[in-house]
Design an enzyme around this catalytic site. Sequence first.
Site, PDB file in Angstrom:
ATOM      1  N   ASP A  10       0.861  -1.155   0.070  1.00  7.51           N
ATOM      2  CA  ASP A  10      -0.091  -0.028   0.166  1.00  7.51           C
ATOM      3  C   ASP A  10       0.964   1.177   0.040  1.00  7.51           C
ATOM      4  O   ASP A  10       2.231   1.022   0.250  1.00  7.51           O
ATOM      5  CB  ASP A  10      -0.787  -0.182   1.197  1.00  7.51           C
ATOM      6  N   SER A  11       0.320   2.281   0.051  1.00 10.10           N
ATOM      7  CA  SER A  11       1.151   3.711   0.168  1.00 10.10           C
ATOM      8  C   SER A  11       1.717   3.931   1.568  1.00 10.10           C
ATOM      9  O   SER A  11       2.495   4.714   1.459  1.00 10.10           O
ATOM     10  CB  SER A  11       0.347   4.874  -0.516  1.00 10.10           C
ATOM     11  N   CYS A  73      -4.588  -1.582  -1.821  1.00  8.42           N
ATOM     12  CA  CYS A  73      -4.710  -0.116  -2.042  1.00  8.42           C
ATOM     13  C   CYS A  73      -5.822   0.115  -3.103  1.00  8.42           C
ATOM     14  O   CYS A  73      -5.620  -0.398  -4.380  1.00  8.42           O
ATOM     15  CB  CYS A  73      -3.119   0.286  -2.652  1.00  8.42           C
ATOM     16  N   GLU A 151      -1.883   9.185   8.020  1.00  5.82           N
ATOM     17  CA  GLU A 151      -0.683   9.044   7.727  1.00  5.82           C
ATOM     18  C   GLU A 151       0.057   9.904   8.684  1.00  5.82           C
ATOM     19  O   GLU A 151       1.273   9.459   9.333  1.00  5.82           O
ATOM     20  CB  GLU A 151      -0.136   9.386   6.419  1.00  5.82           C
ATOM     21  N   CYS A 185     -10.835   2.864   0.327  1.00  6.32           N
ATOM     22  CA  CYS A 185      -9.715   3.295   0.519  1.00  6.32           C
ATOM     23  C   CYS A 185      -9.022   2.273   1.623  1.00  6.32           C
ATOM     24  O   CYS A 185      -9.833   2.633   2.677  1.00  6.32           O
ATOM     25  CB  CYS A 185      -9.334   4.601   0.681  1.00  6.32           C
ATOM     26  N   HIS A 187      -6.984   2.715   3.837  1.00  5.55           N
ATOM     27  CA  HIS A 187      -6.852   3.540   5.051  1.00  5.55           C
ATOM     28  C   HIS A 187      -7.975   3.696   5.905  1.00  5.55           C
ATOM     29  O   HIS A 187      -7.882   3.839   7.226  1.00  5.55           O
ATOM     30  CB  HIS A 187      -6.117   4.832   4.611  1.00  5.55           C
TER      31      HIS A 187
HETATM   32  N1  DGL Z   1      -4.787   2.801   1.053  1.00  4.99           N
HETATM   33  C1  DGL Z   1      -4.599   3.574  -0.477  1.00  4.99           C
HETATM   34  C2  DGL Z   1      -6.173   3.358  -0.742  1.00  4.99           C
HETATM   35  O1  DGL Z   1      -6.550   2.386  -0.777  1.00  4.99           O
HETATM   36  C3  DGL Z   1      -3.783   4.615  -0.676  1.00  4.99           C
HETATM   37  C4  DGL Z   1      -4.304   6.084  -0.364  1.00  4.99           C
HETATM   38  C5  DGL Z   1      -3.395   7.050  -0.674  1.00  4.99           C
HETATM   39  O2  DGL Z   1      -2.137   7.019  -0.713  1.00  4.99           O
HETATM   40  O3  DGL Z   1      -3.786   8.101  -1.036  1.00  4.99           O
HETATM   41  O4  DGL Z   1      -6.471   4.116  -1.987  1.00  4.99           O
END
Ligand code: DGL
Length: 273
Positions: A10-11, A73, A151, A185, A187
């Site tokens: 993931d990011s 992600c 984050e 997302c 996150h």
């Molecule tokens: N967790 C990721 C997603 O599901 C990345 C979100 C991001 O870095 O903007 O989209």
Amino acid sequence: MWEKPIGIFDSGLGGLTALKEISRIMPNEDIVYLGDTGRAPYGDKDDSTLKLYAKQDLSFLESQNVKIILAACGTLSSLADFSELQINVRLVGVVESACDSAVKVTKNGKIGIIGTSSTINSGTYKKKICSLMPNAVVYQKACPMFVPLIESGNIDCFNSKLMKYAKDYLSVFKELNTDTIILGCTHYPLIETVIRKVVGSNVNLINSGEKAAELVFKLLKSENKLSSKKSSGKIKFFISGEKEKFLKVANSFLENDLKKDIETVNICKWGSL
Ligand code: DGL
């Protein structure tokens, strides 16, 4: 051969929502986790940048000799040409399993999708829902401030900035009588209590990371690729940014001390398009 680890990326912190579920349902599997924290957020980047990031993330995980990769992600999983990146390992995204689950649980067919700007602009979740349930009423909303806030460690209901954005982004779902919202997302489950506070307790919140983890289990099981080890799996973390920042949220979310299992990687070195 199937004692190889499962790769997840993931990011940043978001993929931990998938990792947590993978280690719960497959506790003896080894996992390699990549969080590209140095370049997060991904959700505001253009398609060619995201394609390059995806390529590098995948190349790195391939080098770790993994048996399957979960792109935990929503942003990268929504990219139209994501599937065209040539890799030699089975790749699973988060879109399909989340949509399957949403159409199963909705009662009134009013389905919300929240995600990064890039995910929402791609329309990938919406298209998938409409193909599974043509009469669904789908409303999408980008929530661009959520990932940067998460984050930076802002994840609770007492955070006034986060609460303000949550109200701005999500109040509409109450007005529309949406009964199911896909957290598109990965996150977002980290701020589930905040989201829940705005949308109410009766709405089904679909955790896309968790659903994808279940899909990984099903695939490995059906292909006889589950580990046969009896001992607990080892988890190795690689990140591209600051360790302390990642550890603060990751340790509390996974209820563990990950300090000794984490390494920094220079992800930009892992290939070009
Ligand atoms: N967790 C990721 C997603 O599901 C990345 C979100 C991001 O870095 O903007 O989209």
